[in-house]
Design a protein around this motif. Structure first.
Motif, mmCIF file in Angstrom:
data_model
loop_
_atom_site.group_PDB
_atom_site.id
_atom_site.type_symbol
_atom_site.label_atom_id
_atom_site.label_comp_id
_atom_site.label_asym_id
_atom_site.label_seq_id
_atom_site.Cartn_x
_atom_site.Cartn_y
_atom_site.Cartn_z
ATOM 1 N N ALA A 51 0.832 -1.204 0.000
ATOM 2 C CA ALA A 51 0.000 0.000 0.000
ATOM 3 C C ALA A 51 0.869 1.257 0.000
ATOM 4 O O ALA A 51 0.554 2.243 -0.681
ATOM 5 N N LEU A 52 1.963 1.223 0.737
ATOM 6 C CA LEU A 52 2.862 2.372 0.772
ATOM 7 C C LEU A 52 3.486 2.613 -0.598
ATOM 8 O O LEU A 52 3.550 3.759 -1.061
ATOM 9 N N SER A 85 0.922 4.220 -2.709
ATOM 10 C CA SER A 85 0.674 5.588 -2.285
ATOM 11 C C SER A 85 1.785 6.521 -2.776
ATOM 12 O O SER A 85 1.504 7.621 -3.246
ATOM 13 N N LEU A 103 0.337 9.227 -5.072
ATOM 14 C CA LEU A 103 0.144 10.485 -4.352
ATOM 15 C C LEU A 103 1.438 11.265 -4.146
ATOM 16 O O LEU A 103 1.388 12.462 -3.886
ATOM 17 N N GLU A 132 5.618 11.046 -2.352
ATOM 18 C CA GLU A 132 6.176 10.667 -1.059
ATOM 19 C C GLU A 132 5.921 11.682 0.057
ATOM 20 O O GLU A 132 6.082 11.358 1.229
ATOM 21 N N HIS A 157 2.892 13.295 0.454
ATOM 22 C CA HIS A 157 1.458 13.404 0.724
ATOM 23 C C HIS A 157 1.191 12.947 2.163
ATOM 24 O O HIS A 157 1.799 11.987 2.639
ATOM 25 N N PRO A 158 0.285 13.607 2.865
ATOM 26 C CA PRO A 158 -0.006 13.239 4.259
ATOM 27 C C PRO A 158 -0.391 11.764 4.444
ATOM 28 O O PRO A 158 0.019 11.139 5.434
ATOM 29 N N ASP A 159 -1.150 11.189 3.522
ATOM 30 C CA ASP A 159 -1.528 9.778 3.645
ATOM 31 C C ASP A 159 -0.312 8.864 3.487
ATOM 32 O O ASP A 159 -0.180 7.863 4.194
ATOM 33 N N THR A 160 0.566 9.216 2.565
ATOM 34 C CA THR A 160 1.788 8.436 2.363
ATOM 35 C C THR A 160 2.673 8.512 3.607
ATOM 36 O O THR A 160 3.201 7.491 4.069
ATOM 37 N N ALA A 170 1.743 9.097 6.663
ATOM 38 C CA ALA A 170 1.106 8.355 7.760
ATOM 39 C C ALA A 170 1.341 6.859 7.607
ATOM 40 O O ALA A 170 1.614 6.156 8.594
ATOM 41 N N MET A 171 1.251 6.350 6.374
ATOM 42 C CA MET A 171 1.514 4.930 6.137
ATOM 43 C C MET A 171 2.959 4.571 6.428
ATOM 44 O O MET A 171 3.248 3.532 7.016
ATOM 45 N N ASP A 231 4.944 6.054 8.488
ATOM 46 C CA ASP A 231 5.113 6.083 9.940
ATOM 47 C C ASP A 231 4.569 4.810 10.583
ATOM 48 O O ASP A 231 5.205 4.231 11.466
#
Length: 51
Positions: free
Chosen positions: A21-22, A25, A29, A31, A33-36, A38-39, A41
């Motif tokens: 998924a990372l 992402s 999106l 590297e 992007h906030p969602d990336t 968070a993943m 992390d």
């Protein structure tokens, strides 16, 4: 799905899903992007890695 696997004790499967998924992402999106981020992390937390 990865969180459910981890909760069920299937940590290796969860990490594999989160890695996939990372990668998606980052590709879709970017590297920074906030969602990336968070993943990434979450993956560091799950693997104990602090690169």
């Amino acid at each position: 799905m990865a969180a459910s696997y981890r909760k069920a004790g299937r940590t290796a499967d969860a990490i594999h899903l989160l890695e996939d998924a990372l990668a998606d992402s980052v590709r879709l999106l970017g590297e920074n992007h906030p969602d990336t981020l968070a993943m990434a992390d979450a993956l560091r937390d799950w693997t104990g890695s602090r690169r």
